[in-house]
Design an enzyme around this catalytic site. Structure first.
Site, PDB file in Angstrom:
ATOM      1  N   ASN A   1       0.906  -1.102  -0.041  1.00  0.00           N
ATOM      2  CA  ASN A   1      -0.118   0.083   0.084  1.00  0.00           C
ATOM      3  C   ASN A   1       0.879   1.216   0.087  1.00  0.00           C
ATOM      4  OD1 ASN A   1      -1.549   2.232   0.943  1.00  0.00           O
ATOM      5  ND2 ASN A   1      -3.112   0.884   1.758  1.00  0.00           N
TER       6      ASN A   1
ATOM      7  N   PHE B   1      -9.652   6.681   1.683  1.00  0.00           N
ATOM      8  CA  PHE B   1     -10.107   5.307   1.144  1.00  0.00           C
ATOM      9  C   PHE B   1     -10.945   4.472   2.146  1.00  0.00           C
ATOM     10  CE2 PHE B   1      -7.396   2.164   3.780  1.00  0.00           C
ATOM     11  CZ  PHE B   1      -6.871   3.076   4.435  1.00  0.00           C
TER      12      PHE B   1
ATOM     13  N   ASP C   1      -1.870  -3.525  11.051  1.00  0.00           N
ATOM     14  CA  ASP C   1      -3.071  -3.917  10.671  1.00  0.00           C
ATOM     15  C   ASP C   1      -3.944  -3.131  11.171  1.00  0.00           C
ATOM     16  OD1 ASP C   1      -4.362  -6.311   9.109  1.00  0.00           O
ATOM     17  OD2 ASP C   1      -5.257  -6.412  11.236  1.00  0.00           O
ATOM     18  N   SER C   2      -4.798  -2.847  10.632  1.00  0.00           N
ATOM     19  CA  SER C   2      -6.022  -1.684  10.895  1.00  0.00           C
ATOM     20  C   SER C   2      -7.522  -2.270  10.805  1.00  0.00           C
ATOM     21  CB  SER C   2      -5.770  -0.361  10.337  1.00  0.00           C
ATOM     22  OG  SER C   2      -4.246  -0.100  10.361  1.00  0.00           O
TER      23      SER C   2
ATOM     24  N   TYR D   1     -13.638   3.203   4.864  1.00  0.00           N
ATOM     25  CA  TYR D   1     -14.553   3.789   5.643  1.00  0.00           C
ATOM     26  C   TYR D   1     -14.529   5.316   5.872  1.00  0.00           C
ATOM     27  CZ  TYR D   1     -15.174  -1.225   6.629  1.00  0.00           C
ATOM     28  OH  TYR D   1     -15.683  -2.458   6.405  1.00  0.00           O
TER      29      TYR D   1
ATOM     30  N   LYS E   1       0.248   3.856   2.864  1.00  0.00           N
ATOM     31  CA  LYS E   1       1.254   3.325   4.195  1.00  0.00           C
ATOM     32  C   LYS E   1       2.581   3.707   4.291  1.00  0.00           C
ATOM     33  CE  LYS E   1      -2.088  -0.398   5.595  1.00  0.00           C
ATOM     34  NZ  LYS E   1      -2.269  -1.617   5.971  1.00  0.00           N
TER      35      LYS E   1
HETATM   36  P1  IMP Z   1      -5.372  -3.132   6.636  1.00  0.00           P
HETATM   37  O1  IMP Z   1      -5.411  -4.648   6.512  1.00  0.00           O
HETATM   38  O2  IMP Z   1      -4.698  -2.569   7.784  1.00  0.00           O
HETATM   39  O3  IMP Z   1      -4.891  -2.560   5.230  1.00  0.00           O
HETATM   40  O4  IMP Z   1      -6.752  -2.583   6.737  1.00  0.00           O
HETATM   41  C1  IMP Z   1      -7.895  -3.393   6.824  1.00  0.00           C
HETATM   42  C2  IMP Z   1      -9.214  -2.545   6.268  1.00  0.00           C
HETATM   43  O5  IMP Z   1      -9.524  -1.447   7.426  1.00  0.00           O
HETATM   44  C3  IMP Z   1      -9.009  -1.906   5.165  1.00  0.00           C
HETATM   45  O6  IMP Z   1      -9.478  -2.490   3.694  1.00  0.00           O
HETATM   46  C4  IMP Z   1     -10.156  -0.622   5.251  1.00  0.00           C
HETATM   47  O7  IMP Z   1     -11.521  -1.075   4.680  1.00  0.00           O
HETATM   48  C5  IMP Z   1      -9.977  -0.483   6.714  1.00  0.00           C
HETATM   49  N1  IMP Z   1      -9.177   0.820   7.267  1.00  0.00           N
HETATM   50  C6  IMP Z   1      -7.895   0.773   7.728  1.00  0.00           C
HETATM   51  N2  IMP Z   1      -7.532   1.958   8.053  1.00  0.00           N
HETATM   52  C7  IMP Z   1      -8.609   2.803   7.402  1.00  0.00           C
HETATM   53  C8  IMP Z   1      -8.531   4.099   7.350  1.00  0.00           C
HETATM   54  O8  IMP Z   1      -7.337   4.805   7.729  1.00  0.00           O
HETATM   55  N3  IMP Z   1      -9.406   4.727   6.572  1.00  0.00           N
HETATM   56  C9  IMP Z   1     -10.607   3.904   6.352  1.00  0.00           C
HETATM   57  N4  IMP Z   1     -10.592   2.818   6.210  1.00  0.00           N
HETATM   58  C10 IMP Z   1      -9.581   2.062   6.746  1.00  0.00           C
END
Ligand code: IMP
Length: 195
Positions: A9, A148, A69-70, A150, A12
């Site tokens: 990404n 992006f 991870d978020s 939410y 990130k």
């Molecule tokens: P990741 O696995 O950390 O890339 O994030 C998992 C999912 O959480 C992403 O596909 C988004 O749908 C959501 N997400 C994580 N961070 C954000 C953000 O900063 N804004 C909006 N959605 C987020």
């Protein structure tokens, strides 16, 4: 010190470079480190998934690695979508699905937070995880065109995350907070030792 970031990404990578650059830390993309991995994120917590991503890269490069991870945790949905945020609906329908599932929930019960866990593995294979979060509420409609996921339905004060400029969002976001916690960890521990 050079750290490989276990992500594909670009947002990130840019955020990490902005935060860690001032410590003289160079953030390499997976590509720059000569690896290409995309492990299955089958953990049940943000920390497990961050470690899955970091370990997959560490095993190949044996350099320091970070991964994050978020997800979005909504109180009225008992913390959902949480670790399943990316899989809650097709990417272009995440906000619509959440709004539909919350259509009967009144304003005062729409509290939520974005959560991030960042994992760091040093060159000796020692692991730490650190958290960051950002409190907000889920709006009743999509607003704004930045960001992006939410962002259009996550209200931070009177603006959605998608109405903030990227640097405004980084200054208050969950990922920004987690990265700054790691920044503090590096400052407290001699980063030369980690290398
Ligand atoms: P990741 O696995 O950390 O890339 O994030 C998992 C999912 O959480 C992403 O596909 C988004 O749908 C959501 N997400 C994580 N961070 C954000 C953000 O900063 N804004 C909006 N959605 C987020």
């Amino acid at each position: 010190m050079k750290i490989v970031m276990a992500t594909n990404n670009q947002n990130k990578l840019r955020e990490a470079r902005e935060i860690f650059g001032s410590l003289g830390i160079e953030i390499l993309s997976q590509k720059e480190a000569g690896v290409s991995v995309n492990p299955e994120e089958n953990g049940t917590t943000f920390a497990e998934n961050a470690l899955i991503k970091a370990r997959a890269v560490y095993e190949l490069v044996h350099l320091p690695v970070i991964a994050d991870d978020s997800g979005l945790c909504v109180d009225a949905l008992n913390g959902a979508p949480g670790v399943y945020s990316a899989r809650y609906a097709p990417e272009n329908l995440l906000c619509e699905t959440l709004l539909e599932n919350m259509k009967d929930i009144p304003a005062e019960q729409r509290t939520a937070r974005f959560m991030t866990v960042v994992a760091f593995i040093n060159k000796n294979g020692e692991e730490i995880t650190l958290e960051g979060s950002c409190e907000g509420v889920i709006g009743f409609e999509k607003r704004g065109s930045h960001g992006f996921g939410y962002d259009p339905v996550f209200m931070y004060g009177d603006k959605s995350f998608a109405e903030l400029e990227p640097e405004q969002k980084n200054a208050v976001s969950h990922r920004g907070a987690a990265f700054r916690n790691l920044y503090d960890y590096f400052r407290l521990h001699d980063t030369q030792e980690e290398n």
